[in-house]
Design a protein around this motif. Structure first.
Motif, PDB file in Angstrom:
ATOM      1  N   TRP A 133      -2.356   1.379  -8.603  1.00 29.15           N
ATOM      2  CA  TRP A 133      -3.218   0.208  -8.763  1.00 29.15           C
ATOM      3  C   TRP A 133      -2.925  -0.552 -10.060  1.00 29.15           C
ATOM      4  N   GLU A 134      -2.079   0.021 -10.910  1.00 24.33           N
ATOM      5  CA  GLU A 134      -1.768  -0.676 -12.174  1.00 24.33           C
ATOM      6  C   GLU A 134      -0.691  -1.740 -11.988  1.00 24.33           C
ATOM      7  N   VAL A 135       0.046  -1.634 -10.879  1.00 25.35           N
ATOM      8  CA  VAL A 135       1.206  -2.513 -10.694  1.00 25.35           C
ATOM      9  C   VAL A 135       0.904  -3.466  -9.539  1.00 25.35           C
ATOM     10  N   GLN A 136       0.990  -4.763  -9.804  1.00 25.44           N
ATOM     11  CA  GLN A 136       0.780  -5.736  -8.729  1.00 25.44           C
ATOM     12  C   GLN A 136       1.630  -6.972  -8.991  1.00 25.44           C
ATOM     13  N   ASN A 137       1.882  -7.738  -7.939  1.00 23.31           N
ATOM     14  CA  ASN A 137       2.725  -8.922  -8.108  1.00 23.31           C
ATOM     15  C   ASN A 137       1.900 -10.087  -8.674  1.00 23.31           C
ATOM     16  N   LEU A 138       2.543 -11.239  -8.824  1.00 24.43           N
ATOM     17  CA  LEU A 138       1.866 -12.359  -9.489  1.00 24.43           C
ATOM     18  C   LEU A 138       0.634 -12.826  -8.718  1.00 24.43           C
ATOM     19  N   SER A 139       0.610 -12.570  -7.404  1.00 32.25           N
ATOM     20  CA  SER A 139      -0.585 -12.956  -6.637  1.00 32.25           C
ATOM     21  C   SER A 139      -1.623 -11.843  -6.620  1.00 32.25           C
ATOM     22  N   GLY A 140      -1.409 -10.816  -7.422  1.00 29.48           N
ATOM     23  CA  GLY A 140      -2.399  -9.733  -7.483  1.00 29.48           C
ATOM     24  C   GLY A 140      -2.331  -8.804  -6.279  1.00 29.48           C
ATOM     25  N   LEU A 278      14.038   7.315  -9.650  1.00 21.90           N
ATOM     26  CA  LEU A 278      12.656   7.768  -9.932  1.00 21.90           C
ATOM     27  C   LEU A 278      11.659   6.666  -9.592  1.00 21.90           C
ATOM     28  N   TYR A 279      12.104   5.400  -9.790  1.00 21.33           N
ATOM     29  CA  TYR A 279      11.217   4.285  -9.445  1.00 21.33           C
ATOM     30  C   TYR A 279      11.116   4.093  -7.930  1.00 21.33           C
ATOM     31  N   TRP A 280      12.139   4.542  -7.183  1.00 18.49           N
ATOM     32  CA  TRP A 280      11.994   4.538  -5.719  1.00 18.49           C
ATOM     33  C   TRP A 280      10.864   5.492  -5.330  1.00 18.49           C
ATOM     34  N   ARG A 281      10.804   6.609  -6.020  1.00 22.99           N
ATOM     35  CA  ARG A 281       9.702   7.552  -5.763  1.00 22.99           C
ATOM     36  C   ARG A 281       8.356   6.892  -6.082  1.00 22.99           C
ATOM     37  N   GLU A 282       8.326   6.189  -7.212  1.00 24.42           N
ATOM     38  CA  GLU A 282       7.098   5.486  -7.597  1.00 24.42           C
ATOM     39  C   GLU A 282       6.717   4.445  -6.554  1.00 24.42           C
ATOM     40  N   PHE A 283       7.745   3.719  -6.082  1.00 20.16           N
ATOM     41  CA  PHE A 283       7.526   2.659  -5.092  1.00 20.16           C
ATOM     42  C   PHE A 283       6.949   3.268  -3.809  1.00 20.16           C
ATOM     43  N   ALA A 284       7.469   4.443  -3.444  1.00 22.87           N
ATOM     44  CA  ALA A 284       6.977   5.130  -2.244  1.00 22.87           C
ATOM     45  C   ALA A 284       5.478   5.422  -2.386  1.00 22.87           C
ATOM     46  N   TYR A 285       5.065   5.876  -3.555  1.00 25.42           N
ATOM     47  CA  TYR A 285       3.639   6.164  -3.780  1.00 25.42           C
ATOM     48  C   TYR A 285       2.809   4.881  -3.796  1.00 25.42           C
ATOM     49  N   HIS A 286       3.402   3.840  -4.373  1.00 24.70           N
ATOM     50  CA  HIS A 286       2.732   2.532  -4.411  1.00 24.70           C
ATOM     51  C   HIS A 286       2.426   2.082  -2.971  1.00 24.70           C
ATOM     52  N   LEU A 287       3.426   2.212  -2.107  1.00 29.82           N
ATOM     53  CA  LEU A 287       3.266   1.776  -0.711  1.00 29.82           C
ATOM     54  C   LEU A 287       2.267   2.664   0.030  1.00 29.82           C
ATOM     55  N   LEU A 288       2.402   3.970  -0.148  1.00 23.53           N
ATOM     56  CA  LEU A 288       1.494   4.880   0.562  1.00 23.53           C
ATOM     57  C   LEU A 288       0.043   4.618   0.163  1.00 23.53           C
ATOM     58  N   TYR A 289      -0.143   4.384  -1.112  1.00 28.54           N
ATOM     59  CA  TYR A 289      -1.512   4.167  -1.604  1.00 28.54           C
ATOM     60  C   TYR A 289      -2.102   2.879  -1.031  1.00 28.54           C
TER      61      TYR A 289
END
Ligand SMILES: Cc1cc2nc3c(=O)[nH]c(=O)nc-3n(C[C@H](O)[C@H](O)[C@H](O)COP(=O)(O)OP(=O)(O)OC[C@H]3O[C@@H](n4cnc5c(N)ncnc54)[C@H](O)[C@@H]3O)c2cc1C
Length: 479
Positions: A133-140, A278-289
């Motif tokens: 939830w800490e990472v979001q694009n420019l449109s939030g 490692l950021y692909w792993r992070e991205f995977a969690y971002h998407l799952l969440y």
């Protein structure tokens, strides 16, 4: 003050914020609960259960060196926690967060219920470099494409320094009852795990060994070595990361320290390909969440209409490494024997299943779930949706891996195939990835009898490629 540390996928003492917090309060009870029911349809497969058994044994031994011990229980987490809290006058409960949708819901319920009964509860981040939830694009909104996600992460403050393991851990005056490790019944009845024992050392010490060996060895050559399945060119940290025997912060800082030591500029080591993974792993969690339905449903909704085939004979051949396509078979056999498969081969075997066999990606994901030591709901979902072309930032559906040319490129002398498909070990390199093209005399000289001691390919690669593209056009209504 007595604190219960509820350990889950953070089976380590170093860089464990929940444990360190608890140690500062007073007496600590480290607790692991085997709660299969909470995992719903994603209960651990046999390979992971084997790993967990070893990892819990290692953690208990590490805790004992510091004057503590691991309490083991089996059952519904809320019940177990409530019982121990009541019986032992626990003041606070702490844990490190998990991010699988059902687990998030369960943890939220438990947190609210404990708080309402006056128990202090706190959770921590021990698993990710950035909270989803800490990472979001420019449109939030959540990111759905990797590169902008990664670039955004690079602009964020560096991950905090990992924290050291507590030197000693105060024990409670009275320990809660514990199950024996054997009573958790994690070990398979038949000893099919011998090869895994040779390949892996579950636990924090094994994770540290892999991390050090990789960061001091291959890391700067990773871009070249990571695609070659016959060599040990990747870190093999994935099961250790999944079970939390090492944290991504520790890995990130190890690369940073090493980069500085060998005189790299900050930008050179920060954008290093290994850290990018490692950021692909992070991205995977971002998407799952953010897209909680994706373990079973495609992120790109048009794929819900994809005309998948049902063919249990083909699925079985794929699972068993007997498709007659050497690189695919090698990968599937490596997976079965060691609980791990090289990433390049995961992509090729995955593409073969969903494109050449036209079998739904969910069937592939399920098999990987049951057999991988590193089976991880976030990364497995991302990997399979990527293969099928139906996820965020996925390979376009029309990009269909050719396992023969992939083999010639990434396993040029066939060493990987020879290791895992010994029936073909003596075959000339020219034909190792396509034995069906070899003249009879060449096959005879290598003792290969197609259809007898090694299968003919179960499908024609060219024809099934065309069939997959037709199915894709049909789905899009463009045929
Ligand atoms: C179909 C498919 C299914 C997959 N299922 C899983 C899974 O269940 N669990 C899992 O951990 N990985 C999965 N992956 C990603 C990847 O294959 C493994 O993380 C990698 O092979 C692990 O080996 P390593 O530790 O040597 O990786 P390295 O190359 O050394 O990479 C370091 C770490 O970065 C992370 N990482 C690397 N590549 C990826 C990736 N593509 N996606 C997410 N994280 C990555 C892993 O945590 C890995 O340990 C899957 C990939 C595919 C194509």
């Amino acid at each position: 003050m007595k604190t219960l540390v509820w350990l889950r996928q953070d089976l380590r003492l170093s860089d464990n914020p929940a444990l360190v917090f608890a140690c500062k309060q007073g007496a600590v009870i480290p607790l692991f609960i085997l709660d299969d029911g909470a995992e719903g349809e994603w209960q651990m497969g046999g390979a992971q259960r084997w790993w967990l058994h070893q990892s819990l044994a290692a953690l208990d031994s590490d805790l004992r060196e510091r004057g503590s011990a691991l309490v083991l229980r089996r059952g519904e987490s809320a019940d177990v926690l409530t019982t121990i809290i009541a019986e032992h006058g626990i003041d606070s409960v702490v844990w490190n967060r998990r991010y699988e949708p059902d687990i998030v819901e369960r943890d939220t319920r438990i947190k609210e219920s404990l708080k309402s009964r006056g128990v202090y509860v706190q959770s921590f981040n021990a698993t990710l470099l950035n909270e989803p939830w800490e990472v979001q694009n420019l449109s939030g909104k959540p990111f759905q494409v990797f590169t902008p996600y990664w670039r955004h992460c690079l602009k964020r403050p560096d991950p905090s320094e990992p924290i050291s393991a507590p030197k000693s851990i105060e024990k409670p005056t009275q320990w809660p009852r514990t199950e024996s490790l054997a009573a958790l019944d994690l070990m398979p009845r038949i000893a099919w795990y011998r090869r895994m024992e040779q390949s892996w050392q579950p636990g924090e010490a094994g994770a540290a060994k892999n991390r050090k060996a990789f960061v001091q060895g291959h890391v700067w050559g990773y871009t070249e070595t990571r695609n070659l399945p016959a060599i040990r060119g990747t870190s093999r940290l994935s099961p250790h990361l999944h079970f939390g025997e090492v944290s991504p912060r520790q890995v990130w800082h190890a690369v940073k320290t090493r980069g500085a030591r060998v005189g790299l500029l900050t930008n050179e080591w920060r954008t290093n390909q290994f850290l990018t993974e490692l950021y692909w792993r992070e991205f995977a969690y971002h998407l799952l969440y953010h897209f909680r339905h994706t373990p079973t449903q495609p992120l790109r909704t048009e794929f819900a209409q994809f005309p998948w085939a049902t063919n249990s004979r083909h699925l079985k051949a794929w699972q068993g490494g007997s498709t007659g396509v050497p690189l695919v078979d090698a990968g599937m056999r490596e997976l079965w024997a060691t609980g791990w498969m090289h990433n390049r081969v995961r992509m090729i075997a995955g593409s073969f299943l969903v494109k050449n066999l036209l079998i739904a990606w969910q069937d592939g994901a399920r098999w990987f779930w049951d057999t991988l030591l590193d089976a991880d709901l976030a990364s497995n979902t991302l990997g399979w949706q990527w293969c099928a072309g139906c996820g965020a930032d996925a390979a376009p559906y029309f990009r269909i891996f050719n396992p023969v040319s992939q083999g010639e490129k990434f396993d040029p002398d066939g060493a990987y195939v020879r290791e895992w498909v010994p029936e073909l070990a003596k075959l000339q390199t020219k034909f190792i990835h396509a034995p069906w093209d070899a003249p009879p005399s060449v096959l005879r000289a290598a003792s290969v009898q197609l259809g007898k001691n090694y299968p003919e390919p179960i499908v024609d690669l060219k024809a099934t490629r065309t069939r997959a593209l037709d199915a894709y056009r049909k789905m899009r209504g463009t045929s």
